[in-house]
Design a protein around this motif. Structure first.
Motif, mmCIF file in Angstrom:
data_model
loop_
_atom_site.group_PDB
_atom_site.id
_atom_site.type_symbol
_atom_site.label_atom_id
_atom_site.label_comp_id
_atom_site.label_asym_id
_atom_site.label_seq_id
_atom_site.Cartn_x
_atom_site.Cartn_y
_atom_site.Cartn_z
ATOM 1 N N LEU A 1 4.171 11.040 -4.182
ATOM 2 C CA LEU A 1 4.393 11.645 -2.876
ATOM 3 C C LEU A 1 5.821 12.154 -2.744
ATOM 4 C CD1 LEU A 1 2.688 8.950 -0.593
ATOM 5 C CD2 LEU A 1 1.691 11.076 -1.446
ATOM 6 N N THR A 2 5.968 13.261 -2.025
ATOM 7 C CA THR A 2 7.301 13.735 -1.653
ATOM 8 C C THR A 2 7.794 12.845 -0.515
ATOM 9 O OG1 THR A 2 6.456 15.280 0.003
ATOM 10 C CG2 THR A 2 6.670 16.104 -2.271
ATOM 11 N N GLU A 3 9.063 12.963 -0.165
ATOM 12 C CA GLU A 3 9.599 12.143 0.923
ATOM 13 C C GLU A 3 8.908 12.458 2.246
ATOM 14 O OE1 GLU A 3 11.583 9.471 0.823
ATOM 15 O OE2 GLU A 3 11.452 9.715 -1.342
ATOM 16 N N GLU B 1 -4.843 16.406 5.498
ATOM 17 C CA GLU B 1 -3.842 17.343 5.999
ATOM 18 C C GLU B 1 -2.485 17.111 5.352
ATOM 19 O OE1 GLU B 1 -3.871 16.780 10.214
ATOM 20 O OE2 GLU B 1 -5.994 17.281 10.379
ATOM 21 N N VAL B 2 -2.260 15.913 4.811
ATOM 22 C CA VAL B 2 -0.964 15.546 4.235
ATOM 23 C C VAL B 2 -0.955 15.692 2.718
ATOM 24 C CG1 VAL B 2 0.689 13.652 3.969
ATOM 25 C CG2 VAL B 2 -0.534 13.941 6.132
ATOM 26 N N LEU B 3 -2.034 15.282 2.075
ATOM 27 C CA LEU B 3 -2.100 15.276 0.609
ATOM 28 C C LEU B 3 -2.765 16.544 0.086
ATOM 29 C CD1 LEU B 3 -3.373 11.612 0.052
ATOM 30 C CD2 LEU B 3 -1.009 12.414 0.108
ATOM 31 N N ASP B 4 -2.390 16.934 -1.135
ATOM 32 C CA ASP B 4 -3.110 18.044 -1.755
ATOM 33 C C ASP B 4 -4.421 17.507 -2.341
ATOM 34 O OD1 ASP B 4 -2.649 16.994 -4.366
ATOM 35 O OD2 ASP B 4 -0.782 18.117 -4.558
ATOM 36 N N GLU B 5 -5.228 18.401 -2.878
ATOM 37 C CA GLU B 5 -6.569 18.010 -3.330
ATOM 38 C C GLU B 5 -6.522 16.969 -4.447
ATOM 39 O OE1 GLU B 5 -10.406 20.175 -5.346
ATOM 40 O OE2 GLU B 5 -9.240 21.318 -3.896
ATOM 41 N N GLN B 6 -5.614 17.142 -5.413
ATOM 42 C CA GLN B 6 -5.512 16.199 -6.521
ATOM 43 C C GLN B 6 -5.053 14.831 -6.028
ATOM 44 O OE1 GLN B 6 -6.566 16.478 -9.566
ATOM 45 N NE2 GLN B 6 -5.836 14.464 -10.182
ATOM 46 N N LYS C 1 4.871 10.497 6.362
ATOM 47 C CA LYS C 1 3.606 10.688 7.098
ATOM 48 C C LYS C 1 2.559 9.659 6.686
ATOM 49 C CE LYS C 1 4.333 15.607 7.845
ATOM 50 N NZ LYS C 1 3.936 16.978 7.470
ATOM 51 N N VAL C 2 2.464 9.396 5.374
ATOM 52 C CA VAL C 2 1.494 8.427 4.873
ATOM 53 C C VAL C 2 1.839 7.021 5.358
ATOM 54 C CG1 VAL C 2 0.702 7.289 2.758
ATOM 55 C CG2 VAL C 2 0.725 9.775 2.892
ATOM 56 N N ALA C 3 3.134 6.683 5.381
ATOM 57 C CA ALA C 3 3.547 5.353 5.844
ATOM 58 C C ALA C 3 3.172 5.161 7.316
ATOM 59 C CB ALA C 3 5.043 5.170 5.641
ATOM 60 N N ALA D 1 0.838 -1.205 0.000
ATOM 61 C CA ALA D 1 0.000 0.000 0.000
ATOM 62 C C ALA D 1 0.870 1.251 0.000
ATOM 63 C CB ALA D 1 -0.927 0.000 1.216
ATOM 64 N N ASN D 2 1.920 1.254 0.815
ATOM 65 C CA ASN D 2 2.816 2.408 0.859
ATOM 66 C C ASN D 2 3.503 2.629 -0.475
ATOM 67 O OD1 ASN D 2 2.233 2.950 3.544
ATOM 68 N ND2 ASN D 2 3.953 1.748 4.305
ATOM 69 N N LEU D 3 3.988 1.569 -1.072
ATOM 70 C CA LEU D 3 4.676 1.663 -2.354
ATOM 71 C C LEU D 3 3.727 2.147 -3.454
ATOM 72 C CD1 LEU D 3 7.282 1.142 -3.950
ATOM 73 C CD2 LEU D 3 6.490 -1.185 -4.325
ATOM 74 N N GLU D 4 2.523 1.594 -3.474
ATOM 75 C CA GLU D 4 1.550 2.008 -4.485
ATOM 76 C C GLU D 4 1.179 3.470 -4.315
ATOM 77 O OE1 GLU D 4 -2.696 0.619 -6.407
ATOM 78 O OE2 GLU D 4 -2.233 0.013 -4.368
ATOM 79 N N MET D 5 0.965 3.906 -3.085
ATOM 80 C CA MET D 5 0.608 5.297 -2.855
ATOM 81 C C MET D 5 1.753 6.224 -3.260
ATOM 82 S SD MET D 5 -1.577 5.156 0.681
ATOM 83 C CE MET D 5 -1.965 6.907 0.700
ATOM 84 N N LYS D 6 2.983 5.829 -2.951
ATOM 85 C CA LYS D 6 4.136 6.659 -3.310
ATOM 86 C C LYS D 6 4.228 6.832 -4.816
ATOM 87 C CE LYS D 6 9.083 7.214 -2.688
ATOM 88 N NZ LYS D 6 10.300 6.700 -2.067
#
Length: 132
Positions: free
Chosen positions: A55-57, A105-110, A62-64, A45-50
């Motif tokens: 995602l930035t580092e 709070e972590v991700l932008d709208e897109q 934060k997402v991980a 899941a983390n790898l797919e989301m990245k």
């Protein structure tokens, strides 16, 4: 006439089968790579989301952490409410809503829109926002 149609059908079936067997599968190499990778659900899941959300580092860390918390809560809910499907479903839904709020709070709208589409819950976001 029946014999001619039967022979024509058999010839067509044989030609189609021969063509299909001659085709080579192009993703055998990819399948072997994917099967060789030893990732659990959280790491996948983390790898797919990245990759999908670009995602930035800082976002990735934060997402991980959030995904780890979410997966832990999901496992707890599965064990706690194993006998009651309704309570388990409600618990999972609440966990998803809490994590979605934190992800906003972590991700932008897109990125958030892409995440919801990846999860298959894009339309559910609108429902959960109305219930709060």
């Amino acid at each position: 006439m029946k014999n001619t149609l039967l022979l024509l059908f058999l010839a067509l079936a044989t030609a189609t089968e021969s063509y299909a067997q001659a085709m080579s599968v192009t993703d055998d190499g990819l399948d072997k790579v994917v099967l060789a990778v030893d990732l659990d659900g959280l790491a996948m899941a983390n790898l797919e989301m990245k990759q999908e959300l670009k995602l930035t580092e800082d976002q990735y860390s934060k997402v991980a952490a959030l995904n780890e918390l979410r997966f832990t809560k999901m496992v707890e809910a599965e064990h706690t409410y194993a006998a009651n499907d309704v309570l388990r479903s409600n618990s999972v839904r609440k966990i998803n809503i809490q994590c979605d709020q934190t992800l906003k709070e972590v991700l932008d709208e897109q990125q958030m829109r892409q995440f919801m589409e990846l999860e298959g819950r894009f339309h559910m976001q609108l429902v959960s926002e109305n219930e709060e």
